[in-house]
Design a protein around this motif. Structure first.
Motif, PDB file in Angstrom:
ATOM      1  N   ASP A  45      97.991  35.400  63.137  1.00 45.11           N
ATOM      2  CA  ASP A  45      97.415  36.721  63.315  1.00 45.11           C
ATOM      3  C   ASP A  45      97.973  37.684  62.254  1.00 45.11           C
ATOM      4  N   SER A 101      97.765  40.737  62.017  1.00 45.79           N
ATOM      5  CA  SER A 101      98.298  41.999  62.539  1.00 45.79           C
ATOM      6  C   SER A 101      99.798  41.869  62.847  1.00 45.79           C
ATOM      7  N   LEU A 102     100.264  40.635  63.118  1.00 44.41           N
ATOM      8  CA  LEU A 102     101.699  40.468  63.356  1.00 44.41           C
ATOM      9  C   LEU A 102     102.476  40.670  62.063  1.00 44.41           C
ATOM     10  N   SER A 132     112.773  37.866  56.414  1.00 47.01           N
ATOM     11  CA  SER A 132     112.721  37.968  57.874  1.00 47.01           C
ATOM     12  C   SER A 132     111.312  37.720  58.379  1.00 47.01           C
ATOM     13  N   LYS A 167     110.859  34.831  60.940  1.00 45.41           N
ATOM     14  CA  LYS A 167     110.695  35.211  62.340  1.00 45.41           C
ATOM     15  C   LYS A 167     109.245  35.357  62.764  1.00 45.41           C
ATOM     16  N   ILE A 168     108.333  35.484  61.802  1.00 43.84           N
ATOM     17  CA  ILE A 168     106.928  35.630  62.177  1.00 43.84           C
ATOM     18  C   ILE A 168     106.110  34.438  61.688  1.00 43.84           C
ATOM     19  N   PRO A 228     107.580  30.588  63.017  1.00 47.48           N
ATOM     20  CA  PRO A 228     107.279  30.345  64.437  1.00 47.48           C
ATOM     21  C   PRO A 228     105.780  30.360  64.722  1.00 47.48           C
ATOM     22  N   GLY A 229     105.045  31.207  63.991  1.00 38.38           N
ATOM     23  CA  GLY A 229     103.602  31.278  64.223  1.00 38.38           C
ATOM     24  C   GLY A 229     102.894  29.998  63.817  1.00 38.38           C
ATOM     25  N   ALA A 284     108.172  26.869  74.158  1.00 37.64           N
ATOM     26  CA  ALA A 284     108.315  27.258  75.568  1.00 37.64           C
ATOM     27  C   ALA A 284     107.568  28.558  75.862  1.00 37.64           C
ATOM     28  N   TRP A 285     107.334  29.341  74.839  1.00 37.25           N
ATOM     29  CA  TRP A 285     106.702  30.652  75.038  1.00 37.25           C
ATOM     30  C   TRP A 285     105.218  30.551  75.367  1.00 37.25           C
ATOM     31  N   ARG A 286     104.613  29.379  75.149  1.00 37.23           N
ATOM     32  CA  ARG A 286     103.172  29.306  75.348  1.00 37.23           C
ATOM     33  C   ARG A 286     102.767  29.285  76.820  1.00 37.23           C
TER      34      ARG A 286
END
Ligand code: ADP
Ligand code: MG
Lengths: 255, 264
Positions: free
Chosen positions: B162, B164-165, B178, B182-183, B186-187, B262-264
């Motif tokens: 995305d 927008s992130l 970063s 971090k974006i 992981p994305g 795990a976040w899904r």
């Protein structure tokens, strides 16, 4: 800190999006920007925060930053823009991690903004577990964590249902009453504009020009007590917007 | 027309949502093997065509008893693990560069598109010349075979993040590194892990192919030898080992998904 827009014009390819926009924010003031969809509101906000550069004209800053401001121009987005792989805490921590802060300082800031937005009990929740309204609260907490000078809010409530929107509007009113933050608040919703704006910048359809700037002299936290006056403001703005909205609606979409 | 009042509205929703029923898969397996064993015992399935599962199992036990199982398995696992981990990690690096840098994208993407569809087995003789008949050519085949699908999984994962992130990260003044750490990474992680699933099975296919040329030990060599001696019981045992190997890899990747996603 104040933001000054000086003769801003902007094009994408050969489509003129904004034309000759000039105005300035004041400290502790919420300016709402309203206009038909596609008139360049989001573009204006991107220019304001340095995410894009205007083809002509300038955005200037003046005045002092609030103490400890880490990110003077801070956005709140319509789609929340939370990282789904970080918890509420982690999402706020994310924007602090690049600054010289100890872990303790960071935790203090996070705890502080979570309590200011009444999110304490959600600290360890994943974004997918939150309702839209809660997600936007987290985004507001994240914005507060970097102590912004001017908040740049792009239709922050547009993705929410009407009830949630009303609740969050109340939250924003009480937040402003407590903290007197400055903001540029873009919306296409007349009620939000009238409820939250000290001044309301009405843009024409594309290319967006300033049609009028309407000041509302009733303090934001007292507007509920003046329903008659507020209705008058609302009607005045609707008169200004109606023709533009009608015309914009009948235009063919570009590209 | 319905003219009778109180006619219930006919239900037409539901369906299209297959669920997992526990143990069904196991039962299908058991029934199939029982039927096969029964067929072999009664002579309905000729021993020449297909050995009985019990014979294949006996061949497997013999292999284990003779100590050869460990030799074959460790040779194969070593090749697969080295080849796959090199191919996958280089692939992730190349995929990230293609996902981030215009120069890498313009320079590497056409190359990747040209080389990806080439079956790496066809290059095996060339790898033998380049890297020798020993471990080098076998590892290289697996490395190349897993490299390209990983690149494609990684950069398309990055392409689908995305935007927008990323814009959010920039608007908070996050540094480039970063944002990547971090974006972007992981994305892209779900896509990278599902790429790993595909490349793990490609690795097993290529392992067997590579071991069929000049390998003393390895499950592929064992199967090849069994085949050329018409020892079909050993052949089936070897195939079963490969299948278990594939299941084990899938299980490990499944665990990694459970932990990393795990976040899904
Ligand atoms: N990155 C872009 N490239 C090309 N055209 C764009 C881009 N962003 C916006 N536009 C166009 O500029 C106009 C104004 O867009 P926007 O600022 O998003 O309007 P609003 O937020 O008022 O609805 C629209 O016609 C849109 O299609
Ligand atoms: Mg917009």
């Amino acid at each position: 800190m104040r933001l000054h827009f000086e003769k801003i014009s902007h094009q994408y390819d050969d489509v003129e999006v904004l034309s000759d926009i000039s105005f300035a924010t004041s400290e502790g003031e919420i300016i709402t920007i309203i206009g038909p969809s596609g008139c360049g509101k989001s573009t204006l906000l991107r220019l304001a925060g340095g995410l894009e550069i205007a083809r002509s004209g300038k955005v200037l800053q003046s005045g002092k930053l609030p103490q400890g401001s880490l990110n003077p121009l801070t956005y709140i987005f319509q789609d929340f823009a939370l990282l789904p792989w970080r918890t509420v805490r982690g999402n706020i921590s994310l924007v602090l991690e690049d600054h010289r802060l100890s872990k303790t300082q960071r935790d203090e800031i996070i705890d502080d903004v979570l309590s200011r937005t009444s999110l304490g009990e959600f600290a360890n929740a994943w974004p997918r577990q939150l309702s839209g309204g809660m997600k936007q609260r987290v985004a507001i907490a994240r914005a507060l964590s970097v102590t912004p000078a001017v908040m740049l809010m792009d239709e922050p409530l547009s993705a929410l249902d009407a009830q949630t929107r009303a609740i969050l509007m109340d939250d924003l009113v009480s937040l402003w009453t407590r903290e007197k933050f400055s903001a540029l608040y873009v919306t296409h919703n007349l009620d939000e504009a009238v409820r939250l704006g000290h001044r309301i910048v009405v843009l024409s359809r594309r290319p967006g020009r300033i049609r009028e700037i309407v000041s509302i002299d009733i303090s934001i936290d007292e507007r509920d007590n003046y329903p008659l006056e507020m209705t008058q403001y609302r009607n005045q703005l609707w008169e200004l917007m109606r023709d533009e909205a009608l015309a914009a609606d009948r235009e063919l979409v570009h590209g | 027309m319905v003219d009778r009042i109180n006619a219930p509205v006919k239900f037409r929703g539901g369906g299209f949502a297959p669920k997992k029923i526990r143990f069904t898969g196991l039962i299908v397996f058991a029934v199939l093997i029982a039927f096969w064993e029964f067929g072999s015992r009664t002579g309905f399935i000729s021993a020449l065509v297909l050995p009985a599962p019990s014979e294949a199992f006996a061949a497997f036990m013999e292999l284990a008893r003779s100590g050869m199982l460990v030799k074959h398995l460790s040779a194969s696992l070593q090749r697969v693990l080295i080849g796959w981990s090199l191919g996958a990690s280089l692939g992730v690096l190349a995929g990230i560069s293609i996902g981030l840098f215009s120069l890498a994208r313009s320079g590497l993407l056409p190359l990747v598109s040209a080389l990806f569809p080439v079956p790496k087995i066809a290059l095996l003789p060339l790898f033998v010349i380049w890297f020798g008949i020993g471990e080098g050519s076998k590892v290289a085949t697996i490395l190349f075979g897993t490299f390209f699908p990983t690149i494609i999984a990684t950069y398309s994962g990055i392409d689908n993040i995305d935007r927008s992130l990323i814009r959010m990260g920039q608007s908070f003044g996050m540094s480039w590194i970063s944002i990547v750490r971090k974006i972007i990474i992981p994305g892209a992680m779900p896509a990278i892990l599902s790429g790993f699933r595909i490349s793990a099975s490609i690795a097993i296919i290529l392992l067997v192919a590579a071991e069929m040329i000049g390998a003393e030990y390895g499950i592929g060599a064992y199967i090849l030898l069994a085949g050329s001696l018409m020892q079909t019981d050993q052949l089936i045992a070897g195939v079963a080992i490969l299948s278990l190997m594939g299941l084990a890899f899938a299980w490990v990747i499944g665990r990694a998904e459970k932990i990393l996603l795990a976040w899904r």
